[in-house]
Structure formats: C-alpha cells, structure tokens
Write a protein that holds these residues in place. Structure first.
Motif, PDB file in Angstrom:
ATOM      1  N   ARG A  20       0.838  -1.217   0.000  1.00  0.00           N
ATOM      2  CA  ARG A  20       0.000   0.000   0.000  1.00  0.00           C
ATOM      3  C   ARG A  20       0.867   1.258   0.000  1.00  0.00           C
ATOM      4  O   ARG A  20       0.563   2.228  -0.698  1.00  0.00           O
ATOM      5  CB  ARG A  20      -0.957  -0.001   1.189  1.00  0.00           C
ATOM      6  N   ARG A  21       1.951   1.248   0.774  1.00  0.00           N
ATOM      7  CA  ARG A  21       2.862   2.403   0.794  1.00  0.00           C
ATOM      8  C   ARG A  21       3.515   2.614  -0.561  1.00  0.00           C
ATOM      9  O   ARG A  21       3.625   3.737  -1.045  1.00  0.00           O
ATOM     10  CB  ARG A  21       3.934   2.233   1.873  1.00  0.00           C
ATOM     11  N   LEU A  22       3.947   1.526  -1.180  1.00  0.00           N
ATOM     12  CA  LEU A  22       4.576   1.608  -2.488  1.00  0.00           C
ATOM     13  C   LEU A  22       3.585   2.138  -3.525  1.00  0.00           C
ATOM     14  O   LEU A  22       3.923   3.022  -4.314  1.00  0.00           O
ATOM     15  CB  LEU A  22       5.111   0.241  -2.905  1.00  0.00           C
ATOM     16  N   SER A  23       2.380   1.638  -3.517  1.00  0.00           N
ATOM     17  CA  SER A  23       1.357   2.085  -4.455  1.00  0.00           C
ATOM     18  C   SER A  23       1.028   3.567  -4.244  1.00  0.00           C
ATOM     19  O   SER A  23       0.911   4.321  -5.214  1.00  0.00           O
ATOM     20  CB  SER A  23       0.093   1.235  -4.301  1.00  0.00           C
ATOM     21  N   ALA A  24       0.904   3.983  -3.000  1.00  0.00           N
ATOM     22  CA  ALA A  24       0.606   5.390  -2.701  1.00  0.00           C
ATOM     23  C   ALA A  24       1.740   6.298  -3.162  1.00  0.00           C
ATOM     24  O   ALA A  24       1.496   7.384  -3.703  1.00  0.00           O
ATOM     25  CB  ALA A  24       0.350   5.562  -1.204  1.00  0.00           C
ATOM     26  N   ALA A  25       2.975   5.868  -2.956  1.00  0.00           N
ATOM     27  CA  ALA A  25       4.121   6.669  -3.389  1.00  0.00           C
ATOM     28  C   ALA A  25       4.146   6.798  -4.904  1.00  0.00           C
ATOM     29  O   ALA A  25       4.403   7.883  -5.445  1.00  0.00           O
ATOM     30  CB  ALA A  25       5.422   6.035  -2.883  1.00  0.00           C
TER      31      ALA A  25
END
Length: 98
Positions: A20-25
């Motif tokens: 989720r963090r990677l996708s948001a970034a």
C-alpha cells in the motif's frame, strides 16, 4: 472442489502495508509529475495526460520527472529501484487522479 487448490489459487488478494505504501508513493509521483507537466506543456491532452509541444517543454518535463524519481528513491529506501519503477508504471497506466 479440492480445498488445497482453492486455498492456493482462489483466495482474496489483500495488499500488505508495504504494498500500500509503495502504491501510494507511485500514485503521488504520477500526480505530481502530471501537475507539473500541466504548468509547462502547451501540447494536446492524450489519454488524460498533457503532451509537450516542443523540445524545450520535453526537456523541462523530463528533468522534473528525473528529480521526482530521485526524491522517491531517497524517501523510500525500503523499496528497490525496480520495485518503484514497476509500481510507477502501473500507476501511469491507471492514470493521474487530478
């Protein structure tokens, strides 16, 4: 139905916190670069993204994209460059959410 098969191949996909963090970034990168592009480009809009009209605009867009990608690498050292590039590519396919 074979329950072992169902457990392996028919489960619900739930992204991990890291995913989720990677996708948001990646989505933030796409949105920020598209927002910048819209301030400097005078070309047509194709597939939801503005296009540079000339070499000067293309240079500005590319320089900004490289700087934004460098910031992304620095801000998220827990991900490899390959992971970041792959996720940015997926986010670009989905398009900016301006």
């Amino acid at each position: 139905m074979n329950t072992a098969f169902a457990n392996l191949y028919q489960s619900d996909f739930t992204p991990t916190e890291s995913e989720r963090r990677l996708s948001a970034a990646a989505e933030q990168y796409v949105n920020e670069t598209e927002a910048y592009d819209r301030t400097v480009c005078t070309g047509p809009i194709k597939h939801g993204s503005i296009m540079p009209a000339n070499a000067h605009e293309r240079g500005l867009v590319n320089r900004n994209a490289m700087r934004a990608m460098d910031r992304l690498y620095i801000k998220h050292p827990e991900f490899t460059r390959q992971q970041i590039l792959r996720e940015v590519s997926h986010a670009e396919i989905r398009g900016p959410s301006l």
